[in-house]
Scaffold this motif. Structure first.
Motif, PDB file in Angstrom:
ATOM      1  N   THR A  41       0.818  -1.168   0.221  1.00 27.46           N
ATOM      2  CA  THR A  41       0.087  -0.078   0.137  1.00 27.46           C
ATOM      3  C   THR A  41       0.916   1.087   0.048  1.00 27.46           C
ATOM      4  OG1 THR A  41       0.172   0.030   2.458  1.00 27.46           O
ATOM      5  CG2 THR A  41      -1.874  -1.164   1.276  1.00 27.46           C
ATOM      6  N   ASP A  42       0.136   2.438  -0.167  1.00 23.81           N
ATOM      7  CA  ASP A  42       1.333   3.691  -0.619  1.00 23.81           C
ATOM      8  C   ASP A  42       1.783   3.937   1.028  1.00 23.81           C
ATOM      9  OD1 ASP A  42      -1.681   6.041  -0.398  1.00 23.81           O
ATOM     10  OD2 ASP A  42      -1.516   4.135   0.549  1.00 23.81           O
ATOM     11  N   LYS A  43       1.187   3.650   2.194  1.00 18.98           N
ATOM     12  CA  LYS A  43       1.471   3.873   3.413  1.00 18.98           C
ATOM     13  C   LYS A  43       2.487   2.697   3.925  1.00 18.98           C
ATOM     14  CE  LYS A  43      -2.158   7.052   4.894  1.00 18.98           C
ATOM     15  NZ  LYS A  43      -3.161   7.387   5.702  1.00 18.98           N
ATOM     16  N   GLY A  44       2.528   1.900   3.107  1.00 16.80           N
ATOM     17  CA  GLY A  44       3.437   0.631   3.578  1.00 16.80           C
ATOM     18  C   GLY A  44       3.256  -0.280   4.561  1.00 16.80           C
ATOM     19  N   ARG A  45       1.964  -0.128   5.025  1.00 14.10           N
ATOM     20  CA  ARG A  45       1.767  -0.787   6.445  1.00 14.10           C
ATOM     21  C   ARG A  45       1.205  -2.479   5.914  1.00 14.10           C
ATOM     22  NH1 ARG A  45      -1.934   3.488   9.428  1.00 14.10           N
ATOM     23  NH2 ARG A  45      -0.402   5.218   9.355  1.00 14.10           N
ATOM     24  N   VAL A  46       0.784  -2.562   4.804  1.00 14.95           N
ATOM     25  CA  VAL A  46       0.292  -3.984   4.203  1.00 14.95           C
ATOM     26  C   VAL A  46       1.283  -4.304   2.990  1.00 14.95           C
ATOM     27  CG1 VAL A  46      -1.442  -5.529   3.392  1.00 14.95           C
ATOM     28  CG2 VAL A  46      -1.663  -3.801   5.326  1.00 14.95           C
ATOM     29  N   VAL A  47       1.832  -5.444   2.892  1.00 19.57           N
ATOM     30  CA  VAL A  47       2.469  -6.243   1.794  1.00 19.57           C
ATOM     31  C   VAL A  47       1.524  -7.373   1.455  1.00 19.57           C
ATOM     32  CG1 VAL A  47       4.652  -7.116   1.148  1.00 19.57           C
ATOM     33  CG2 VAL A  47       4.628  -5.139   2.406  1.00 19.57           C
TER      34      VAL A  47
END
Length: 221
Positions: A41-47
């Motif tokens: 995600t753009d906020k990098g919390r989920v891959v």
């Protein structure tokens, strides 16, 4: 994040962003089989990761835990992408994957039971890469395949909008710019091609031609 054979490496900071302060290594993330693609995600919390175990898996970067396992492909899952549009909590709901079964699957990770919401069929070869074009008024999926084509799909009506011919051999990779109106693709024919997306019409341009296959492409947002 980065892929290392059968391991998934995640970098995070204490606020859920992505940097080099912490590094988690998830061994055998796909049952010790190869990981074929990753997206975040753009906020990098989920891959999200795809693998030869025929699954897509979503991971929480901070807790290092698997959030969900998405099953439905018949064969290796070759690629995955997650919507860049997320809520305040950093949660993106739409996941798109493509595989050896020549199918593109759409997943809604909010669903409690049936998370597969649609199956896009049209490619006649393995689907090697998918990208989301969300900058346009009508969001699209761009895909590429071993059938030598790049294809455009409309997310509103869930139908194929265009088949873009030009590559002479297998197309390995595709990427879309931030505004969603330009895609690039790389192929075994040694060409990097750009595609100006405009609804049912498109403009193709050969950006680069070499002797070696182009296996991966990316564009700035």
């Amino acid at each position: 994040g980065s892929v290392c054979c059968t391991r998934l490496l995640l970098n995070s900071d204490d606020r859920g962003g992505v940097n080099a302060e912490k590094k988690w290594e998830l061994k055998a993330a796909h049952d010790a089989l190869d990981i074929t693609g990753i997206s975040s995600t753009d906020k990098g919390r989920v891959v999200a990761s795809s693998g030869k175990d025929e699954c897509v898996r979503l991971w929480d970067v901070e807790t290092q835990k698997q959030i969900v396992k998405l099953e439905g492909h018949k064969g290796w899952v070759k690629c995955v992408t997650v919507s860049a549009v997320s809520d305040d909590a950093g949660s993106s709901n739409l996941v798109v994957s493509g595989g050896r079964d020549k199918a593109i699957k759409l997943w809604d990770i909010r669903a409690s039971k049936t998370r597969e919401v649609h199956n896009l069929l049209g490619h006649t070869g393995w689907v090697h890469a998918v990208a989301l074009s969300e900058g346009l008024s009508s969001p699209k999926i761009v895909s590429c395949s071993g059938d030598k084509t790049v294809r455009l799909w409309d997310l509103n009506n869930l139908k194929q909008e265009n088949v873009m011919h030009g590559h002479e051999l297998r197309v390995w990779s595709v990427a879309v710019n931030g505004s969603g109106d330009l895609a690039v693709s790389g192929s075994s024919d040694g060409t990097l091609r750009s595609w100006r997306l405009a609804g049912r019409s498109f403009t193709e341009k050969v950006v680069e031609k070499g002797d070696d296959a182009i296996l991966a492409v990316a564009m700035t947002k």
